[in-house]
Design a protein around this motif. Structure first.
Motif, mmCIF file in Angstrom:
data_model
loop_
_atom_site.group_PDB
_atom_site.id
_atom_site.type_symbol
_atom_site.label_atom_id
_atom_site.label_comp_id
_atom_site.label_asym_id
_atom_site.label_seq_id
_atom_site.Cartn_x
_atom_site.Cartn_y
_atom_site.Cartn_z
ATOM 1 N N ALA A 55 1.806 11.037 1.950
ATOM 2 C CA ALA A 55 2.958 10.778 2.813
ATOM 3 C C ALA A 55 2.894 9.397 3.449
ATOM 4 C CB ALA A 55 3.030 11.845 3.907
ATOM 5 N N SER A 56 1.689 8.863 3.608
ATOM 6 C CA SER A 56 1.520 7.525 4.188
ATOM 7 C C SER A 56 0.286 6.878 3.558
ATOM 8 C CB SER A 56 1.346 7.615 5.703
ATOM 9 O OG SER A 56 0.059 8.087 6.023
ATOM 10 N N PRO A 57 0.097 5.585 3.763
ATOM 11 C CA PRO A 57 -1.045 4.902 3.165
ATOM 12 C C PRO A 57 -2.342 5.057 3.966
ATOM 13 C CG PRO A 57 0.340 3.314 4.262
ATOM 14 C CD PRO A 57 1.055 4.641 4.347
ATOM 15 N N ASP A 58 -2.321 5.842 5.042
ATOM 16 C CA ASP A 58 -3.485 5.939 5.921
ATOM 17 C C ASP A 58 -4.767 6.351 5.187
ATOM 18 O OD1 ASP A 58 -1.800 5.233 7.957
ATOM 19 O OD2 ASP A 58 -1.549 7.282 8.710
ATOM 20 N N ARG A 59 -4.689 7.361 4.341
ATOM 21 C CA ARG A 59 -5.892 7.840 3.640
ATOM 22 C C ARG A 59 -6.448 6.775 2.702
ATOM 23 N NH1 ARG A 59 -4.448 13.468 1.029
ATOM 24 N NH2 ARG A 59 -6.500 13.151 0.141
ATOM 25 N N LEU A 60 -5.574 6.088 1.979
ATOM 26 C CA LEU A 60 -6.028 5.049 1.065
ATOM 27 C C LEU A 60 -6.606 3.862 1.824
ATOM 28 C CD1 LEU A 60 -3.185 5.109 -1.594
ATOM 29 C CD2 LEU A 60 -5.524 5.913 -1.855
ATOM 30 N N GLN A 61 -5.978 3.472 2.911
ATOM 31 C CA GLN A 61 -6.499 2.368 3.708
ATOM 32 C C GLN A 61 -7.867 2.710 4.279
ATOM 33 O OE1 GLN A 61 -3.238 1.728 6.435
ATOM 34 N NE2 GLN A 61 -2.383 0.109 5.154
ATOM 35 N N ASP A 62 -8.032 3.939 4.746
ATOM 36 C CA ASP A 62 -9.323 4.384 5.264
ATOM 37 C C ASP A 62 -10.386 4.318 4.172
ATOM 38 O OD1 ASP A 62 -10.962 5.519 7.382
ATOM 39 O OD2 ASP A 62 -10.993 7.327 6.132
ATOM 40 N N PHE A 63 -10.031 4.776 2.984
ATOM 41 C CA PHE A 63 -10.973 4.724 1.860
ATOM 42 C C PHE A 63 -11.382 3.283 1.553
ATOM 43 C CE2 PHE A 63 -11.367 3.918 -2.712
ATOM 44 C CZ PHE A 63 -12.546 4.607 -2.965
ATOM 45 N N LEU A 64 -10.411 2.385 1.479
ATOM 46 C CA LEU A 64 -10.707 0.993 1.141
ATOM 47 C C LEU A 64 -11.544 0.304 2.211
ATOM 48 C CD1 LEU A 64 -7.272 -0.053 -0.374
ATOM 49 C CD2 LEU A 64 -9.405 0.390 -1.605
ATOM 50 N N VAL A 65 -11.304 0.632 3.469
ATOM 51 C CA VAL A 65 -12.070 0.025 4.557
ATOM 52 C C VAL A 65 -13.515 0.499 4.532
ATOM 53 C CG1 VAL A 65 -12.332 -0.014 7.071
ATOM 54 C CG2 VAL A 65 -10.099 -0.395 6.049
ATOM 55 N N ARG A 66 -13.722 1.767 4.233
ATOM 56 C CA ARG A 66 -15.073 2.343 4.286
ATOM 57 C C ARG A 66 -15.867 2.157 2.995
ATOM 58 N NH1 ARG A 66 -15.530 6.202 8.598
ATOM 59 N NH2 ARG A 66 -13.518 6.427 9.639
ATOM 60 N N ALA A 67 -15.190 1.841 1.912
ATOM 61 C CA ALA A 67 -15.861 1.727 0.613
ATOM 62 C C ALA A 67 -16.801 0.517 0.601
ATOM 63 C CB ALA A 67 -14.835 1.597 -0.503
ATOM 64 N N MET A 101 0.825 -1.193 0.000
ATOM 65 C CA MET A 101 0.000 0.000 0.000
ATOM 66 C C MET A 101 0.868 1.254 0.000
ATOM 67 S SD MET A 101 -3.055 1.174 -0.177
ATOM 68 C CE MET A 101 -4.166 -0.137 0.149
ATOM 69 N N TRP A 102 2.074 1.142 0.572
ATOM 70 C CA TRP A 102 2.957 2.299 0.605
ATOM 71 C C TRP A 102 3.285 2.795 -0.802
ATOM 72 C CZ3 TRP A 102 4.478 5.658 4.172
ATOM 73 C CH2 TRP A 102 4.294 5.329 5.509
ATOM 74 N N GLN A 103 3.544 1.882 -1.719
ATOM 75 C CA GLN A 103 3.905 2.287 -3.078
ATOM 76 C C GLN A 103 2.749 3.008 -3.757
ATOM 77 O OE1 GLN A 103 5.067 -1.514 -4.612
ATOM 78 N NE2 GLN A 103 7.229 -1.152 -4.202
ATOM 79 N N VAL A 104 1.549 2.526 -3.558
ATOM 80 C CA VAL A 104 0.371 3.173 -4.155
ATOM 81 C C VAL A 104 0.193 4.556 -3.547
ATOM 82 C CG1 VAL A 104 -2.128 3.032 -4.445
ATOM 83 C CG2 VAL A 104 -0.744 0.963 -4.627
ATOM 84 N N ALA A 105 0.347 4.657 -2.230
ATOM 85 C CA ALA A 105 0.211 5.948 -1.561
ATOM 86 C C ALA A 105 1.263 6.942 -2.063
ATOM 87 C CB ALA A 105 0.332 5.774 -0.048
ATOM 88 N N GLU A 106 2.486 6.484 -2.187
ATOM 89 C CA GLU A 106 3.545 7.368 -2.687
ATOM 90 C C GLU A 106 3.264 7.808 -4.112
ATOM 91 O OE1 GLU A 106 7.172 5.214 -2.145
ATOM 92 O OE2 GLU A 106 7.258 5.641 0.005
ATOM 93 N N ALA A 107 2.796 6.890 -4.951
ATOM 94 C CA ALA A 107 2.481 7.241 -6.339
ATOM 95 C C ALA A 107 1.349 8.258 -6.406
ATOM 96 C CB ALA A 107 2.111 5.985 -7.126
ATOM 97 N N ALA A 108 0.445 8.213 -5.430
ATOM 98 C CA ALA A 108 -0.673 9.156 -5.385
ATOM 99 C C ALA A 108 -0.276 10.468 -4.723
ATOM 100 C CB ALA A 108 -1.852 8.538 -4.632
ATOM 101 N N GLY A 109 0.961 10.529 -4.209
ATOM 102 C CA GLY A 109 1.446 11.766 -3.604
ATOM 103 C C GLY A 109 1.133 11.888 -2.117
#
Length: 55
Positions: free
Chosen positions: A11-23, A1-9
């Motif tokens: 600083a950490s994967p927290d926002r993406l993980q939150d999105f995936l959990v709540r989706a 998840m870190w690589q995806v977060a970095e590619a999206a700009g």
């Protein structure tokens, strides 16, 4: 998840993980969409390859 977060700009994967959990995911709909996309893509590649062979 870190690589995806970095590619999206991010600083950490927290926002993406939150999105995936709540989706809300409709697995059958996603499967059907992916299958259609792949079949259409392969069909388009085959059409291009056929044109190249006929020349």
């Amino acid at each position: 998840m870190w690589q995806v977060a970095e590619a999206a700009g991010h600083a950490s994967p927290d926002r993406l993980q939150d999105f995936l959990v709540r989706a809300s995911w409709a697995a059958d709909e996603l499967r059907d969409w992916v299958r259609e996309f792949v079949v259409d893509s392969l069909r388009a590649e085959d059409a291009g390859a056929d044109r190249g062979r006929n020349r």
